[in-house]
Design a protein around this motif. Structure first.
Motif, PDB file in Angstrom:
ATOM      1  N   VAL A  85      60.809   2.531 -56.669  1.00  0.00           N
ATOM      2  CA  VAL A  85      61.984   1.686 -56.417  1.00  0.00           C
ATOM      3  C   VAL A  85      61.571   0.255 -56.079  1.00  0.00           C
ATOM      4  CG1 VAL A  85      63.981   1.336 -54.903  1.00  0.00           C
ATOM      5  CG2 VAL A  85      63.407   3.633 -55.719  1.00  0.00           C
ATOM      6  N   ALA A  86      60.450   0.094 -55.355  1.00  0.00           N
ATOM      7  CA  ALA A  86      60.003  -1.242 -54.954  1.00  0.00           C
ATOM      8  C   ALA A  86      59.201  -1.946 -56.039  1.00  0.00           C
ATOM      9  CB  ALA A  86      59.153  -1.148 -53.685  1.00  0.00           C
ATOM     10  N   SER A  87      59.010  -1.320 -57.180  1.00  0.00           N
ATOM     11  CA  SER A  87      58.156  -1.892 -58.225  1.00  0.00           C
ATOM     12  C   SER A  87      58.820  -3.086 -58.900  1.00  0.00           C
ATOM     13  CB  SER A  87      57.834  -0.830 -59.277  1.00  0.00           C
ATOM     14  OG  SER A  87      58.988  -0.526 -60.040  1.00  0.00           O
ATOM     15  N   PRO A  88      58.009  -3.994 -59.468  1.00  0.00           N
ATOM     16  CA  PRO A  88      58.566  -5.146 -60.191  1.00  0.00           C
ATOM     17  C   PRO A  88      59.446  -4.727 -61.356  1.00  0.00           C
ATOM     18  CG  PRO A  88      56.216  -5.439 -59.795  1.00  0.00           C
ATOM     19  CD  PRO A  88      56.539  -4.036 -59.409  1.00  0.00           C
ATOM     20  N   ALA A  89      59.161  -3.584 -61.967  1.00  0.00           N
ATOM     21  CA  ALA A  89      59.951  -3.143 -63.110  1.00  0.00           C
ATOM     22  C   ALA A  89      61.407  -2.905 -62.724  1.00  0.00           C
ATOM     23  CB  ALA A  89      59.345  -1.858 -63.690  1.00  0.00           C
ATOM     24  N   VAL A  90      61.634  -2.315 -61.554  1.00  0.00           N
ATOM     25  CA  VAL A  90      62.999  -2.037 -61.121  1.00  0.00           C
ATOM     26  C   VAL A  90      63.730  -3.327 -60.774  1.00  0.00           C
ATOM     27  CG1 VAL A  90      64.415  -0.930 -59.343  1.00  0.00           C
ATOM     28  CG2 VAL A  90      62.469   0.293 -60.335  1.00  0.00           C
ATOM     29  N   SER A  91      63.081  -4.230 -60.043  1.00  0.00           N
ATOM     30  CA  SER A  91      63.748  -5.490 -59.699  1.00  0.00           C
ATOM     31  C   SER A  91      64.021  -6.316 -60.954  1.00  0.00           C
ATOM     32  CB  SER A  91      62.898  -6.290 -58.709  1.00  0.00           C
ATOM     33  OG  SER A  91      61.621  -6.569 -59.240  1.00  0.00           O
ATOM     34  N   TRP A  92      63.100  -6.264 -61.924  1.00  0.00           N
ATOM     35  CA  TRP A  92      63.340  -6.975 -63.189  1.00  0.00           C
ATOM     36  C   TRP A  92      64.535  -6.383 -63.917  1.00  0.00           C
ATOM     37  CZ3 TRP A  92      63.283  -4.912 -68.131  1.00  0.00           C
ATOM     38  CH2 TRP A  92      63.458  -5.833 -69.163  1.00  0.00           C
ATOM     39  N   TYR A  93      64.600  -5.055 -63.955  1.00  0.00           N
ATOM     40  CA  TYR A  93      65.723  -4.408 -64.635  1.00  0.00           C
ATOM     41  C   TYR A  93      67.041  -4.790 -63.966  1.00  0.00           C
ATOM     42  CZ  TYR A  93      68.992  -0.845 -66.171  1.00  0.00           C
ATOM     43  OH  TYR A  93      70.100  -0.212 -66.661  1.00  0.00           O
ATOM     44  N   TYR A 119      70.009  -3.245 -52.875  1.00  0.00           N
ATOM     45  CA  TYR A 119      68.710  -2.826 -53.403  1.00  0.00           C
ATOM     46  C   TYR A 119      67.623  -2.985 -52.339  1.00  0.00           C
ATOM     47  CZ  TYR A 119      64.232  -3.359 -55.807  1.00  0.00           C
ATOM     48  OH  TYR A 119      62.909  -3.270 -56.165  1.00  0.00           O
ATOM     49  N   TYR A 120      67.578  -4.151 -51.692  1.00  0.00           N
ATOM     50  CA  TYR A 120      66.570  -4.374 -50.655  1.00  0.00           C
ATOM     51  C   TYR A 120      66.782  -3.443 -49.463  1.00  0.00           C
ATOM     52  CZ  TYR A 120      65.048  -8.534 -53.163  1.00  0.00           C
ATOM     53  OH  TYR A 120      64.556  -9.389 -54.121  1.00  0.00           O
ATOM     54  N   LEU A 121      68.027  -3.109 -49.182  1.00  0.00           N
ATOM     55  CA  LEU A 121      68.311  -2.173 -48.097  1.00  0.00           C
ATOM     56  C   LEU A 121      67.758  -0.787 -48.438  1.00  0.00           C
ATOM     57  CD1 LEU A 121      69.655  -1.556 -45.396  1.00  0.00           C
ATOM     58  CD2 LEU A 121      71.797  -1.124 -46.639  1.00  0.00           C
ATOM     59  N   VAL A 122      67.936  -0.360 -49.677  1.00  0.00           N
ATOM     60  CA  VAL A 122      67.400   0.936 -50.108  1.00  0.00           C
ATOM     61  C   VAL A 122      65.874   0.934 -50.028  1.00  0.00           C
ATOM     62  CG1 VAL A 122      67.110   2.471 -52.099  1.00  0.00           C
ATOM     63  CG2 VAL A 122      69.368   1.529 -51.575  1.00  0.00           C
ATOM     64  N   VAL A 123      65.253  -0.165 -50.469  1.00  0.00           N
ATOM     65  CA  VAL A 123      63.792  -0.265 -50.397  1.00  0.00           C
ATOM     66  C   VAL A 123      63.329  -0.163 -48.946  1.00  0.00           C
ATOM     67  CG1 VAL A 123      61.799  -1.791 -50.743  1.00  0.00           C
ATOM     68  CG2 VAL A 123      63.536  -1.580 -52.528  1.00  0.00           C
ATOM     69  N   PHE A 124      64.027  -0.854 -48.042  1.00  0.00           N
ATOM     70  CA  PHE A 124      63.642  -0.810 -46.626  1.00  0.00           C
ATOM     71  C   PHE A 124      63.777   0.596 -46.055  1.00  0.00           C
ATOM     72  CE2 PHE A 124      64.973  -0.841 -42.178  1.00  0.00           C
ATOM     73  CZ  PHE A 124      63.814  -1.351 -41.601  1.00  0.00           C
TER      74      PHE A 124
END
Length: 204
Positions: A85-93, A119-124
């Motif tokens: 979830v924290a990967s660049p691929a997910v944030s790019w998507y 999204y950032y809340l889920v990552v945290f």
């Protein structure tokens, strides 16, 4: 007795290989993050991939004894999910899901907030849960199994201080704290790996 000693030696080698390899990847990720500025900015995403691979190595283990989650299903799955979830691929998507609006409009800012704040809340949350499960697994010697959670709590405390008026900490929290935490955790993993000496070679 010989078979038990052989098993202990094998487990110690698995811990050493895993922790030293994963730790080295974390330290390298932090180093890349520090130099990824200006003309070297293209290296920024390399930091994220090195970090992700390093965490996966530590979670899965090069040999089951090396896993920092003890290969407990819940802890291991949560750590792997956090990395994905924290990967660049997910944030790019997710960035491709934003509407095509002029950057100066409030609508573009609102769209970014509506998508990335959750999204950032889920990552945290995943990071907090993963760090807690690593601590409770106790596959790493105490008290060091709690080191990932310490790093998360320090980041949370500094983030709160920044929000309450210590604005100078904001840039430090975003830019430098993640790399410092990553480097320290990597160094800790390397040190613990070095100390994982097979019982058969310990002099009593």
């Amino acid at each position: 007795m010989s078979s038990e000693a052989d098993a202990e030696a094998s487990d110690a080698r698995a811990r050493r290989r895993t922790w030293m390899t994963g730790g080295a990847l974390l330290v390298l990720a932090a180093a890349v993050g520090l130099v990824a500025r200006g003309p070297l900015g293209w290296m920024h995403y390399g930091k994220d991939w090195l970090w992700g691979i390093g965490v996966l190595v530590l979670a899965i283990g090069i040999g089951s004894a090396g896993s920092i989650t003890g290969r407990r299903p819940l802890a291991t799955i949560v750590v792997i999910l956090q990395v994905i979830v924290a990967s660049p691929a997910v944030s790019w998507y997710l960035s491709t899901r934003l509407p095509d609006l002029p950057p100066s409009t409030h609508a573009a800012e609102d769209a970014w907030t509506a998508l990335f704040i959750p999204y950032y809340l889920v990552v945290f949350i995943l990071t907090l849960v993963a760090a807690t499960l690593i601590g409770t697994a106790r596959a790493v010697p105490m008290p060091w199994s709690w080191a990932p959670l310490w790093a998360v709590l320090v980041a949370l405390a500094i983030g709160f201080a920044s929000a309450l008026g210590a604005y100078a900490l904001g840039g430090f929290t975003i830019v430098y704290l993640p790399m410092i935490s990553t480097a320290l955790l990597g160094i800790l993993a390397i040190v613990l790996g070095i100390r994982s000496i097979p019982a058969s070679v310990v002099v009593q």
